[in-house]
Write a protein that holds these residues in place. Structure first.
Motif, PDB file in Angstrom:
ATOM      1  N   PHE A 197       0.842  -1.192   0.000  1.00 50.22           N
ATOM      2  CA  PHE A 197       0.000   0.000   0.000  1.00 50.22           C
ATOM      3  C   PHE A 197       0.881   1.247   0.000  1.00 50.22           C
ATOM      4  N   PRO A 198       0.559   2.238  -0.836  1.00 51.75           N
ATOM      5  CA  PRO A 198       1.364   3.458  -0.859  1.00 51.75           C
ATOM      6  C   PRO A 198       1.066   4.360   0.332  1.00 51.75           C
ATOM      7  N   VAL A 199       2.011   5.213   0.635  1.00 57.38           N
ATOM      8  CA  VAL A 199       1.795   6.228   1.677  1.00 57.38           C
ATOM      9  C   VAL A 199       0.857   7.293   1.126  1.00 57.38           C
ATOM     10  N   LEU A 200      -0.146   7.654   1.904  1.00 61.08           N
ATOM     11  CA  LEU A 200      -1.144   8.638   1.494  1.00 61.08           C
ATOM     12  C   LEU A 200      -1.128   9.813   2.472  1.00 61.08           C
ATOM     13  N   PRO A 201      -0.290  10.821   2.203  1.00 61.63           N
ATOM     14  CA  PRO A 201      -0.262  11.978   3.109  1.00 61.63           C
ATOM     15  C   PRO A 201      -1.591  12.738   3.067  1.00 61.63           C
ATOM     16  N   ILE A 202      -2.052  13.160   4.224  1.00 63.09           N
ATOM     17  CA  ILE A 202      -3.266  13.969   4.296  1.00 63.09           C
ATOM     18  C   ILE A 202      -2.875  15.434   4.116  1.00 63.09           C
ATOM     19  N   PRO A 203      -3.377  16.085   3.079  1.00 66.35           N
ATOM     20  CA  PRO A 203      -2.976  17.483   2.804  1.00 66.35           C
ATOM     21  C   PRO A 203      -3.207  18.378   4.025  1.00 66.35           C
ATOM     22  N   GLY A 204      -2.214  19.197   4.292  1.00 62.76           N
ATOM     23  CA  GLY A 204      -2.303  20.116   5.417  1.00 62.76           C
ATOM     24  C   GLY A 204      -1.836  19.478   6.702  1.00 62.76           C
ATOM     25  N   LEU A 205      -2.497  18.426   7.130  1.00 64.45           N
ATOM     26  CA  LEU A 205      -2.145  17.783   8.390  1.00 64.45           C
ATOM     27  C   LEU A 205      -0.771  17.119   8.334  1.00 64.45           C
ATOM     28  N   SER A 206      -0.412  16.582   7.184  1.00 66.35           N
ATOM     29  CA  SER A 206       0.880  15.899   7.069  1.00 66.35           C
ATOM     30  C   SER A 206       2.057  16.850   7.143  1.00 66.35           C
ATOM     31  N   ALA A 207       1.813  18.156   7.002  1.00 62.37           N
ATOM     32  CA  ALA A 207       2.895  19.140   7.048  1.00 62.37           C
ATOM     33  C   ALA A 207       3.139  19.692   8.443  1.00 62.37           C
ATOM     34  N   ILE A 208       2.320  19.283   9.427  1.00 64.33           N
ATOM     35  CA  ILE A 208       2.529  19.745  10.792  1.00 64.33           C
ATOM     36  C   ILE A 208       3.821  19.143  11.331  1.00 64.33           C
ATOM     37  N   PRO A 209       4.725  19.947  11.888  1.00 59.79           N
ATOM     38  CA  PRO A 209       5.987  19.393  12.396  1.00 59.79           C
ATOM     39  C   PRO A 209       5.753  18.315  13.453  1.00 59.79           C
ATOM     40  N   ILE A 210       6.552  17.281  13.395  1.00 56.77           N
ATOM     41  CA  ILE A 210       6.562  16.138  14.313  1.00 56.77           C
ATOM     42  C   ILE A 210       5.269  15.329  14.214  1.00 56.77           C
ATOM     43  N   ILE A 211       4.118  15.943  14.474  1.00 53.83           N
ATOM     44  CA  ILE A 211       2.850  15.208  14.472  1.00 53.83           C
ATOM     45  C   ILE A 211       2.492  14.736  13.069  1.00 53.83           C
ATOM     46  N   GLY A 212       2.688  15.613  12.077  1.00 52.78           N
ATOM     47  CA  GLY A 212       2.311  15.286  10.711  1.00 52.78           C
ATOM     48  C   GLY A 212       2.967  14.026  10.173  1.00 52.78           C
ATOM     49  N   PRO A 213       4.309  13.918  10.227  1.00 57.95           N
ATOM     50  CA  PRO A 213       4.955  12.700   9.710  1.00 57.95           C
ATOM     51  C   PRO A 213       4.554  11.446  10.467  1.00 57.95           C
ATOM     52  N   VAL A 214       4.245  11.583  11.743  1.00 60.40           N
ATOM     53  CA  VAL A 214       3.919  10.416  12.559  1.00 60.40           C
ATOM     54  C   VAL A 214       2.509   9.915  12.288  1.00 60.40           C
ATOM     55  N   LEU A 215       1.543  10.806  12.271  1.00 56.47           N
ATOM     56  CA  LEU A 215       0.142  10.397  12.212  1.00 56.47           C
ATOM     57  C   LEU A 215      -0.492  10.500  10.834  1.00 56.47           C
ATOM     58  N   PHE A 216      -0.025  11.423  10.003  1.00 56.35           N
ATOM     59  CA  PHE A 216      -0.769  11.748   8.790  1.00 56.35           C
ATOM     60  C   PHE A 216       0.021  11.530   7.505  1.00 56.35           C
ATOM     61  N   ARG A 217       1.147  10.836   7.566  1.00 57.18           N
ATOM     62  CA  ARG A 217       1.859  10.368   6.376  1.00 57.18           C
ATOM     63  C   ARG A 217       1.940   8.851   6.460  1.00 57.18           C
ATOM     64  N   GLN A 218       0.796   8.229   6.361  1.00 54.10           N
ATOM     65  CA  GLN A 218       0.701   6.799   6.596  1.00 54.10           C
ATOM     66  C   GLN A 218      -0.051   6.120   5.457  1.00 54.10           C
ATOM     67  N   THR A 219      -0.117   4.810   5.533  1.00 46.63           N
ATOM     68  CA  THR A 219      -0.845   4.020   4.536  1.00 46.63           C
ATOM     69  C   THR A 219      -2.280   3.802   4.998  1.00 46.63           C
ATOM     70  N   ILE A 220      -3.058   3.204   4.129  1.00 50.03           N
ATOM     71  CA  ILE A 220      -4.478   3.002   4.409  1.00 50.03           C
ATOM     72  C   ILE A 220      -4.679   2.109   5.626  1.00 50.03           C
ATOM     73  N   ILE A 221      -3.783   1.155   5.885  1.00 49.47           N
ATOM     74  CA  ILE A 221      -3.961   0.252   7.026  1.00 49.47           C
ATOM     75  C   ILE A 221      -3.829   1.014   8.340  1.00 49.47           C
ATOM     76  N   VAL A 222      -2.903   1.951   8.405  1.00 50.09           N
ATOM     77  CA  VAL A 222      -2.761   2.748   9.631  1.00 50.09           C
ATOM     78  C   VAL A 222      -3.982   3.635   9.829  1.00 50.09           C
ATOM     79  N   TYR A 223      -4.491   4.232   8.755  1.00 50.33           N
ATOM     80  CA  TYR A 223      -5.715   5.023   8.888  1.00 50.33           C
ATOM     81  C   TYR A 223      -6.884   4.146   9.316  1.00 50.33           C
ATOM     82  N   LEU A 224      -6.927   2.905   8.834  1.00 50.80           N
ATOM     83  CA  LEU A 224      -7.957   1.967   9.290  1.00 50.80           C
ATOM     84  C   LEU A 224      -7.806   1.675  10.781  1.00 50.80           C
TER      85      LEU A 224
END
Length: 425
Positions: free
Chosen positions: A243-270
Motif C-alpha cells: 500500500f502506498p503512503v497517502l499523506p493527508i494534505p495540510g495535516l501531514s505538514a505539521i511538524p513532528i505530528i504530521g509525519p507520525v500520524l498523517f503520512r501513513q498508509t491506508i492500514i494505519v488510517y484503518l
C-alpha cells in the motif's frame, strides 16, 4: 449516627494500598540518579525535530548530557514520585495514570539525553517507527478486547496475525492487488477465529488450550507452505504490492505530528478508525451492551432473550477479522513479503496489552503503542551507538511490558465470565 461514623471509619481503614507502582517508580528514579551522577557522560545530545515536507522546519534541540538539564529532569522525576507516594498512602487511592505518564516522560528524556551523548536522535523517525511496530499490536489487542468482552479468551491472536500475513502475501502476489490481499488476510484470520469459536463454544474445549494449539498449528502450516511453495517461486507467491503512503494534505505538514500520524498508509488510517469504532461500539451501542452482558453475566443475558453462544460466536469472528488486518500490515505495508514466523510472538504481546489496558480498547491501544515504541527505541539506541549493552536493549521491550503489566496497572478484573463456557440449563 455513631453507627454511620463507625462504618465510614472502618471503610477507610479497609482501603488497600498498592505498593507496586511506587516501588517501580522509585527503582527507575534510582537508575536515573545513577546515570546522572555516577555513570556521567560528557558531550551534547541533539534531538532532530524536522523532516522533509514540514510546513515549518524546526531547528534541532541541543541538550548538554550532564549537569543542569539532567539534574532538573531528575528533580522533576523525584517530585512525581513524591506525588505518587502522597496520593497513594495519604489518601488511600491508586496512583493516577497521568502522574505515571509524566514520570515516564521525564525519565525518557533524561535517559535519551544520557544515552545519545555526541549523537543525534531523530525524534520523528523514532515516533514513526514506534507507530509502525505498534500497528499489528493494536489490531491484535482490539481483537482480544472484543473476544474477552464476549467471554472468550483469544489466545489465538498470534495464529490469526500469522495466517493473515500469509494469506495477504499469497493473494496479493497472485492478483497484484493489495486490496484483495487485505480481504484474504481478514478471511484467513476469521477462519482461525471460527475454529477457536467452534471448539471453545460448541464443544466446550478449554479456551487457552485451543488457542495454544491453533497457534502451533498455524505456525507449522505457514512454515511448511513457506518452505515448499513461497520460497520456490517467490516472484509469483511472495512479492505483493505494498500500500502506498497517502499523506493527508495540510495535516501531514505539521511538524513532528504530521509525519507520525498523517503520512501513513491506508492500514494505519484503518487502525485509527478501528480504535474509535470498537470503543464507540462497546460502550455506546446496543451491540456493545449485549457483548458486555454475555461476557459478564451470560445467565442474565440469556434471561432477557440474548442468545449467548451465538453472540459469542459472532464476536469471536469479528475479533478475528480485526486481527487479520493487523496480519496484513506485515506483508502489505511493513515488510512487503512473508517470512517464516514473522509475527515473532506479537500475538502474545497483544494479549498482554489487553490485560494492561484492563480490557478497554483505548487503554489497550496505548499499551500496544508503548510496546511498539520500546521496540523501536531499542533499535534506535543500537544504531546511534548507545553505551547500554546490546543484551539489555534486546530485553527492553519485554522488560517494559512486564513492568507495565505487573507493576503499574494495579488490580485488573477481567470480564466475570471470561474463559467460561456457557451451558444453557
Amino acid at each position: 449516627m455513631s453507627g454511620v461514623a463507625t462504618t465510614t471509619v472502618s471503610a477507610r481503614k479497609a482501603v488497600s494500598r498498592d505498593w507496586k507502582a511506587p516501588i517501580v517508580l522509585d527503582a527507575f528514579a534510582v537508575v536515573a540518579l545513577i546515570l546522572a551522577f555516577v555513570a556521567t557522560r560528557a558531550g551534547t545530545s541533539t534531538f532532530g525535530l524536522a523532516t522533509r515536507g514540514d510546513l515549518v522546519a524546526l531547528p534541532p534541540l541541543t541538550v548538554p548530557t550532564g549537569g543542569t538539564v539532567t539534574a532538573l529532569a531528575l528533580v522533576l522525576a523525584g517530585l512525581a514520585v513524591a506525588a505518587h507516594a502522597f496520593v497513594l498512602f495519604g489518601a488511600g487511592r491508586r496512583v493516577p495514570l497521568r502522574l505515571i505518564a509524566g514520570f515516564a516522560a521525564v525519565f525518557l528524556v533524561a535517559f535519551l539525553t544520557w544515552a545519545s551523548a555526541g549523537r543525534t536522535v531523530p525524534v520523528p523517525g523514532l515516533l514513526v517507527g514506534g507507530l509502525a511496530l505498534s500497528t499489528p499490536l493494536v489490531f491484535g489487542a482490539l481483537g482480544g478486547v472484543i473476544g474477552e468482552r464476549a467471554g472468550v479468551v483469544n489466545v489465538a491472536i498470534e495464529g490469526q496475525l500469522l495466517l493473515g500475513a500469509f494469506s495477504a502475501a499469497v493473494v496479493g502476489s497472485v492478483t497484484g492487488q493489495p486490496v484483495l490481499g487485505l480481504v484474504a488476510a481478514v478471511a484467513g484470520s476469521v477462519l482461525v477465529a471460527l475454529v477457536l469459536a467452534a471448539l471453545a463454544i460448541r464443544y466446550v474445549v478449554d479456551q487457552v488450550i485451543v488457542g495454544v494449539v491453533l497457534n502451533v498449528l498455524v505456525t507449522g502450516l505457514t512454515g511448511f507452505l513457506y518452505a515448499k511453495v513461497l520460497k520456490s517461486d517467490a516472484e509469483l507467491f511472495n512479492a505483493p504490492d505494498r500500500f502506498p503512503v497517502l499523506p493527508i494534505p495540510g495535516l501531514s505538514a505539521i511538524p513532528i505530528i504530521g509525519p507520525v500520524l498523517f503520512r501513513q498508509t491506508i492500514i494505519v488510517y484503518l487502525m485509527y478508525i478501528a480504535v474509535f469504532a470498537v470503543w464507540f461500539g462497546l460502550f455506546k451501542t446496543r451491540w456493545g451492551l449485549r457483548v458486555r452482558a454475555v461476557g459478564e453475566h451470560p445467565t442474565a443475558a440469556d434471561t432477557v432473550g440474548i442468545n449467548v453462544n451465538r453472540t459469542r460466536f459472532r464476536n469471536v469472528a469479528l475479533a478475528g477479522a480485526i486481527a487479520g488486518v493487523g496480519g496484513a500490515y506485515f506483508t502489505l505495508d511493513s515488510v512487503g513479503a512473508f517470512n517464516k514466523e514473522m509475527t515473532n510472538g506479537m500475538g502474545f504481546i497483544a494479549l498482554a496489552a489487553v490485560i494492561f489496558g484492563r480490557w478497554h480498547p483505548i487503554r489497550a491501544t496505548l499499551a500496544a503503542l508503548l510496546f511498539g515504541f520500546a521496540t523501536n527505541l531499542q533499535s534506535m539506541l543500537g544504531i546511534i551507538g548507545s553505551p547500554v549493552p546490546s543484551e539489555f536493549l534486546l530485553m527492553l521491550p519485554y522488560v517494559i511490558t512486564v513492568f507495565a503489566v505487573a507493576g503499574l496497572v494495579g488490580r485488573s478484573r477481567a470480564p466475570a465470565a471470561g474463559g467460561k463456557p456457557y451451558l444453557k440449563s
